[in-house]
Scaffold this motif. Structure first.
Motif, mmCIF file in Angstrom:
data_model
loop_
_atom_site.group_PDB
_atom_site.id
_atom_site.type_symbol
_atom_site.label_atom_id
_atom_site.label_comp_id
_atom_site.label_asym_id
_atom_site.label_seq_id
_atom_site.Cartn_x
_atom_site.Cartn_y
_atom_site.Cartn_z
ATOM 1 N N VAL A 120 0.850 -1.182 0.000
ATOM 2 C CA VAL A 120 0.000 0.000 0.000
ATOM 3 C C VAL A 120 0.890 1.238 0.000
ATOM 4 O O VAL A 120 1.934 1.271 0.650
ATOM 5 C CB VAL A 120 -0.908 -0.001 1.251
ATOM 6 N N GLY A 177 -5.681 -4.401 -5.301
ATOM 7 C CA GLY A 177 -4.364 -4.152 -5.860
ATOM 8 C C GLY A 177 -3.875 -5.262 -6.753
ATOM 9 O O GLY A 177 -3.068 -5.034 -7.672
ATOM 10 N N ASP A 181 -6.134 -1.839 -0.406
ATOM 11 C CA ASP A 181 -5.478 -1.406 -1.634
ATOM 12 C C ASP A 181 -6.464 -1.252 -2.792
ATOM 13 O O ASP A 181 -6.098 -1.374 -3.960
ATOM 14 C CB ASP A 181 -4.368 -2.381 -2.019
#
Length: 610
Positions: A230, A305, A339
């Motif tokens: 992150v 992410g 994320d």
């Protein structure tokens, strides 16, 4: 190795400082940090300086270093006939446990300039450093407690700034390393912005324990981010949200390379997506709706992410701080991951008209970039006989030729996004203000020469690379305004010059803010105009400064972005307060209320002849 210095100075009635240090140690331990604590009698001025010095000596290349302070902040009051200037950080200090023993010539606070010098020396040892300050950040007289919240600042004190500087030099601090533009290597997270107050509160679980509001939010966010890659800006967005839930009056701020991954030196390129924050009740928000061009009806695909689909966000509300809307899940609703990212899937018109080689049209995406049949292309991607690719604007090439590779399409899309967003920003003009907000503000800019400042016109001037420039904003209104300087550079980089407070420098009625003043001496020295390495120095290029004036603080770091990247990933020389500002600009920007813009347009000359 990861090293953390945690300092807690519990003074003047504070109750949450030592619990803060314990909370940070508990949050950092699982992340692999070796923690050194300095609390109570070890948190004197000498104890703090010695511990910081030890951290510097023990830190090596590749190490991650974190410095954290919890306690009171203070401010040196102006002398007779002297008024503090906005953005002046020479007067700020943190309060050690032996502060009451201060005497003439023996000031026991640790000044902001001293902390800057120590941080600068730390970043000569490692490029992976961060500082977190849970105390008042600047000059604000105590407003009293807000319910159960206690202000973390003592009243202004008297001290001689020249004595403080001499004392710092006697302690061996490298003041020569302090850069007036800010430390571009280290991330700095502070509990509140300039001229605001930080607080501590009792925990909401029925416990009698107190904590700083920033520390409570940060410890939770670090726990949520554990195991994920992150960025600091993503972590900061979560901290902001948690702090709003705890105490809406307190707003944190972040400085430095905030797009860096947490406790790493690598960065994450966010040219194609936006950070998204879960606000509860199956809704989410996108920070920085002001100047983003986001509007009701836009839709975003929310992904983790790692690229996994999570939800769809449909924008139904816009305000100056964020765009928000309901989350639509394929299955059962669940909290967004730390994320999470938002990719625009439906929205505004094409970002910028581009002429592409036929071989790239399908891969790049005609709906996003291609110029229409009757539309003149602002940008062209040129394919050479050997297959190498170069992006040109109307002036010329923006980087060295690139050989095709597995990341060719992604790099081109990212660069075209950067050009589109910067072009949209640079196209804003001093039109009618929004919300009937049109304060009488005078703007002056120019170069700093041996004979003193030399003012320049706001349109049509030419400035050579290497010249020193300044900006002076005078507020003639009867109420304070917030001023941000946003630079749209020759490589289509967007940088926030007024980085001392990313939410705008507060300029009181009758005051002025000057960019280009040396923090150590208070003298006007200017800031150097640089020319990016990636851009061909064969021709001058236009550059634009946006002076954004708002009635309330507004975080403009969401506007910052790198420029077009040259071979090897060349970066802008501007100090990075990097969180990008949109998943795609439009050719017509919609304005939010309560702000006005002034633009300064000039020609940047690379200064190369022959």
């Amino acid at each position: 190795m990861r090293r953390a210095l945690l300092i807690g100075a519990q003074t003047y009635g504070l109750r949450g400082v030592e619990p803060d240090v314990a909370a940070m140690a508990a949050a950092l331990g699982p992340l692999g940090f070796t923690v050194c604590r300095r609390i109570g009698p070890e948190a004197t001025r000498r104890g703090i300086l010695d511990a910081y010095r030890r951290l510097i000596d023990e830190t090596g290349p590749g190490d991650s270093a974190l410095v954290y302070f919890s306690g009171h902040g203070g401010f040196v009051e102006p002398g007779p006939g002297e008024a503090p200037r906005p953005g002046d950080n020479r007067r700020q200090f943190i309060v050690p446990t032996d502060f009451e023993e201060s005497a003439p010539g023996d000031f026991r606070g640790v000044g902001a300039v001293e902390l800057s010098a120590l941080l600068a020396e730390l970043t000569t040892k490692t490029g992976n450093a961060a500082v977190i300050l849970d105390c008042c950040h600047a000059a604000v007289m105590s407003r009293g407690d807000l319910g159960q919240a206690r202000v973390r600042q003592i009243g202004a004190v008297r001290a001689d700034l020249d004595d403080l500087r001499r004392q710092a030099l006697a302690d061996g601090l490298r003041l020569d390393l302090v850069r007036r533009e800010g430390n571009e290597t280290a991330v700095r997270l502070v509990a509140c912005a300039q001229e605001e107050a930080a607080h501590e509160i009792r925990r909401g679980d029925g416990s009698p324990v107190h904590n700083g509001v920033l520390t409570l939010a940060l410890a939770q966010a670090l726990g949520e981010a554990a195991g994920r890659r992150v960025t600091w800006s993503r972590l900061f967005g979560r901290v902001q949200h948690l702090m709003r839930m705890l105490l809406p009056h307190q707003r944190p701020t972040i400085e430095g390379p905030s797009r860096r991954l947490l406790f790493e030196t690598g960065t994450e390129d966010s040219a194609d997506w936006l950070y998204v924050t879960d606000t509860g009740d199956e809704r989410a928000s996108l920070a920085g709706a002001l100047l983003l061009g986001v509007q009701p009806g836009d839709e975003f695909a929310i992904r983790s992410g790692s690229g996994d689909a999570v939800a769809t966000l449909r924008i139904d509300r816009i305000d100056p701080r964020a765009a928000s809307g309901p989350l639509i899940f394929d299955g059962l609703p669940e909290p967004l991951p730390a994320d999470a990212r938002a990719y625009r899937t439906r929205g505004m018109a094409a970002r910028i008209p581009v002429r592409l080689p036929a071989s790239l049209r399908e891969a790049i995406g005609p709906a996003d970039f291609l110029a229409g049949p009757a539309e003149e292309a602002a940008v062209e991607v040129v394919e050479s006989a050997d297959g190498s690719l170069t992006i040109h604007d109307r002036i010329g090439p923006l980087h060295r030729p690139r050989r095709p590779g597995p990341d060719t399409t992604a790099r081109l899309r990212a660069d075209l996004n950067r050009i589109g967003r910067a072009t949209a920003l640079a196209g804003l003009r001093d039109e009618e203000p929004r919300g009937n907000f049109d304060p009488p503000v005078d703007i002056e800019w120019g170069s700093v020469r041996p004979g003193g400042p030399h003012s320049l016109p706001v349109r049509g001037a030419t400035v050579r690379a290497g010249e020193l420039v300044y900006f002076r904003i005078r507020n003639n209104a009867t109420a304070a305004v917030y001023v941000s300087l946003i630079d749209i550079g020759v490589s289509y980089a967007v940088g926030v010059l007024s980085e001392l407070d990313p939410r705008g420098i507060k300029v009181g009625a009758g005051q002025e803010y000057v960019y280009g003043v040396d923090d150590l001496t208070g003298r006007l020295v200017g800031a150097e105009l640089s020319w990016p390495d990636a851009i061909d120095p064969g021709a001058p290029r236009p550059e634009t400064i946006l002076v954004l004036i708002t009635a309330e603080p507004h975080d403009v770091t969401v506007l910052a972005q790198d420029g077009v990247r040259g071979r090897g990933g060349s970066r802008s020389a501007l100090d990075e307060l990097l969180e990008h500002f949109g998943a795609g600009g439009s050719r017509e920007f919609r304005r939010a209320a309560r702000y006005c813009l002034r633009t300064i347009e000039f020609t940047a000359d690379p200064g190369v002849t022959g």
